[in-house]
Design a protein around this motif. Structure first.
Motif, PDB file in Angstrom:
ATOM      1  N   THR A  50      41.180  35.733 -41.478  1.00  7.00           N
ATOM      2  CA  THR A  50      40.936  37.182 -41.421  1.00  7.00           C
ATOM      3  C   THR A  50      39.774  37.482 -40.468  1.00  7.00           C
ATOM      4  OG1 THR A  50      41.797  37.513 -43.653  1.00  7.00           O
ATOM      5  CG2 THR A  50      40.362  39.239 -42.791  1.00  7.00           C
ATOM      6  N   SER A  68      41.554  42.555 -45.516  1.00  6.84           N
ATOM      7  CA  SER A  68      42.554  41.541 -45.781  1.00  6.84           C
ATOM      8  C   SER A  68      43.805  42.228 -46.313  1.00  6.84           C
ATOM      9  CB  SER A  68      42.008  40.555 -46.805  1.00  6.84           C
ATOM     10  OG  SER A  68      43.009  39.612 -47.075  1.00  6.84           O
ATOM     11  N   ASP A  87      49.868  39.200 -43.939  1.00  4.86           N
ATOM     12  CA  ASP A  87      49.397  38.084 -44.763  1.00  4.86           C
ATOM     13  C   ASP A  87      50.534  37.659 -45.686  1.00  4.86           C
ATOM     14  OD1 ASP A  87      48.147  36.350 -46.569  1.00  4.86           O
ATOM     15  OD2 ASP A  87      46.229  37.391 -46.370  1.00  4.86           O
ATOM     16  N   GLU A 116      48.775  35.620 -41.181  1.00  8.43           N
ATOM     17  CA  GLU A 116      48.098  34.609 -41.992  1.00  8.43           C
ATOM     18  C   GLU A 116      49.137  33.949 -42.901  1.00  8.43           C
ATOM     19  OE1 GLU A 116      44.296  35.597 -43.743  1.00  8.43           O
ATOM     20  OE2 GLU A 116      44.083  37.324 -42.414  1.00  8.43           O
TER      21      GLU A 116
HETATM   22 MG   LIG Z   1      42.590  36.151 -44.998  1.00  8.92          MG
END
Ligand SMILES: [Mg+2]
Ligand SMILES: Nc1ncnc2c1ncn2[C@@H]1O[C@H](COP(=O)(O)OP(=O)(O)OP(=O)(O)O)[C@@H](O)[C@H]1O
Length: 151
Positions: A50, A68, A87, A116
């Motif tokens: 992040t 995030s 993510d 991510e």
């Molecule tokens: Mg992260």
């Protein structure tokens, strides 16, 4: 005689000594990325994925703070180029990722896409994506960053 079947991907490796240094590097690097770039970020919890994306955002001219997206899964930011921050930590596999509309981002996003936990959707990832691997460095606030360029 051996016939290699995989193309060697070009790698760049560096070590940063602080979170700010990781962000500064990512910000500078972001300026070189064309629209349609997909970056897959790998590394343990707390590795700095992040943090790296926060630097990318800065380099892309995003003004809004980047957090995030763990609960929202996908955040989009407007900048000189748009940034999609994804993510997949909570995603169990490609079927889940497909449900999120991940392929739209992988193949049709006119900006930079940073993912991510991209390995959660390994079989959906295009050959043309970069892999960014972040791991522990030689001191607590150091990180080793390996950039693996698309073949
Ligand atoms: Mg992260
Ligand atoms: N050199 C460094 N580069 C990046 N982050 C660093 C560095 N040194 C220390 N840190 C710290 O490590 C943490 C990285 O957290 P970050 O949320 O970016 O990790 P993450 O890889 O996204 O984890 P998660 O998988 O939980 O999303 C931050 O607290 C950051 O300040």
């Amino acid at each position: 005689m051996m016939h290699p079947v995989t193309t060697q991907r070009q790698m760049t490796e560096l070590e940063t000594t602080s979170a700010a240094a990781t962000q500064a590097f990512a910000a500078e690097w972001a300026a070189t990325l064309p629209p349609g770039t997909v970056l897959c970020l790998h590394g343990e919890l707390g590795a700095g994925k992040t943090c790296f994306v926060q630097g990318l955002a800065k380099g892309l001219g995003v003004r809004r703070p980047v957090g995030s997206p763990t609960f929202t899964l996908i955040n989009e930011y407007r900048g000189r180029l748009p940034l999609a921050h994804i993510d997949l930590y909570r995603v169990r596999g490609s079927a889940d990722a497909f449900g999120l509309g991940l392929e739209d981002y992988l193949f049709h996003f006119d900006g930079v896409v940073a993912i991510e936990w991209a390995e959660r959707a390994a079989d959906l990832l295009p050959e043309t994506c970069w892999h960014v691997r972040i791991s522990a460095g030689t001191a607590p606030d150091h990180r080793r960053i390996v950039l693996e360029r698309p073949a």
